[in-house]
Design an enzyme around this catalytic site. Sequence first.
Site, PDB file in Angstrom:
ATOM      1  N   TRP A 105     -72.250 -62.648  -6.721  1.00 56.63           N
ATOM      2  CA  TRP A 105     -71.354 -63.419  -7.588  1.00 56.63           C
ATOM      3  C   TRP A 105     -70.793 -62.520  -8.694  1.00 56.63           C
ATOM      4  O   TRP A 105     -69.628 -62.615  -9.063  1.00 56.63           O
ATOM      5  CB  TRP A 105     -72.132 -64.583  -8.203  1.00 56.63           C
ATOM      6  CG  TRP A 105     -71.438 -65.304  -9.333  1.00 56.63           C
ATOM      7  CD1 TRP A 105     -71.344 -64.909 -10.636  1.00 56.63           C
ATOM      8  CD2 TRP A 105     -70.737 -66.552  -9.256  1.00 56.63           C
ATOM      9  NE1 TRP A 105     -70.648 -65.833 -11.380  1.00 56.63           N
ATOM     10  CE2 TRP A 105     -70.254 -66.843 -10.552  1.00 56.63           C
ATOM     11  CE3 TRP A 105     -70.467 -67.459  -8.225  1.00 56.63           C
ATOM     12  CZ2 TRP A 105     -69.535 -67.991 -10.840  1.00 56.63           C
ATOM     13  CZ3 TRP A 105     -69.751 -68.602  -8.519  1.00 56.63           C
ATOM     14  CH2 TRP A 105     -69.300 -68.862  -9.803  1.00 56.63           C
ATOM     15  N   HIS A 106     -71.645 -61.627  -9.216  1.00 60.16           N
ATOM     16  CA  HIS A 106     -71.239 -60.777 -10.334  1.00 60.16           C
ATOM     17  C   HIS A 106     -70.420 -59.569  -9.896  1.00 60.16           C
ATOM     18  O   HIS A 106     -69.713 -58.974 -10.709  1.00 60.16           O
ATOM     19  CB  HIS A 106     -72.481 -60.313 -11.104  1.00 60.16           C
ATOM     20  CG  HIS A 106     -73.136 -61.404 -11.878  1.00 60.16           C
ATOM     21  ND1 HIS A 106     -74.057 -62.264 -11.323  1.00 60.16           N
ATOM     22  CD2 HIS A 106     -72.986 -61.809 -13.172  1.00 60.16           C
ATOM     23  CE1 HIS A 106     -74.456 -63.129 -12.235  1.00 60.16           C
ATOM     24  NE2 HIS A 106     -73.823 -62.884 -13.355  1.00 60.16           N
ATOM     25  N   GLY A 107     -70.509 -59.189  -8.633  1.00 58.27           N
ATOM     26  CA  GLY A 107     -69.740 -58.043  -8.158  1.00 58.27           C
ATOM     27  C   GLY A 107     -70.234 -57.563  -6.810  1.00 58.27           C
ATOM     28  O   GLY A 107     -71.351 -57.878  -6.396  1.00 58.27           O
TER      29      GLY A 107
END
Length: 329
Positions: free
Chosen positions: A188-190
Amino acid sequence: MSYIIDVKRNKIKAEKNILYYFTYIMMFTHVTMGPITRYNSFKNDLMNLNPTKDDFYSGFRRFLNGLIKKVLISDNLGLLFNTLLTINNPTSTLNIYILLVYTLELYIDFSSYCDMAIGLGKMIGINYKENFDYPYLSKSISEFWRRWHITLGDFFKEYVYIPLGGNRVGIFRNIINLMIVWLLTGMWHGNTINFLLWGIYYGIIIILEKHVFKNILDKLPNFIRHIYVIIIVMFGYIFFTGVDIIPFIQTIFSKNIIDTTTIFYIKENILLIIIGIILCFKMPDKLNKKINNNAIINTILPVVYLILFVITISYILSGSFHPFLYNNF
């Protein structure tokens, strides 16, 4: 995704009013950093927009709190963080200080964004959920993730963890479920290896807390548990900082502990660090009630806000404002 899944599950009815639907979609693109809002809650507010003067005032005050925190505290912590990264031959003291600064910056930056989003929503009659509950006061990593980016945790719990079986399965399957959730949280963050490692890092810790260390943690003094959480969280941020992970960690455990450069930057920025730390703590309810009921403070407070607002605008106009950190993830 949440809208489509909820319609499929018959938790909500498909929206026939295209204006309601597109209003939700358009607003969601601006609050992907949180609070992440389910359609059912959003529609109820949208159909009953009736903000009062008190709603507008409290919403504006919440927005202003976030703006001041962002511009005057978080952005200055960010400048300090970037400066510290340029120092050659880092020592263990410097790297620990870098992690402390980043730990404060990320929380204040992210929570200030949510303050501004919640405040703006309240001003027009939309009630976003709280997204932070003073996470650095947690006594376990599991509790930390119930207090940090609350709506993201709820999203993964509702749409990933529970459908996989959640806690209603055996230990081995539960471990797999938890690891899947945390791998997806990392993604989700990268889509870089650092974020995958970050997801694995927290997945392992959560699993250990849940199935191995729970009884041990519960018996420890609260002070020790708080320190444990801060250490785990600070080390976890190494994956976010963009530094070379292995050399950075090796330096932290080196023998070169004290250096004059780091001492200089600590002294020069001690007030900023103290304010940052204070913002991580929750004001006791009794004290907060006394402040709210104090006539003198209520008279002075608007003047203080006005002064801080003018300073904040001055910073923004001078080009000192920086994008929110969570835009990077």
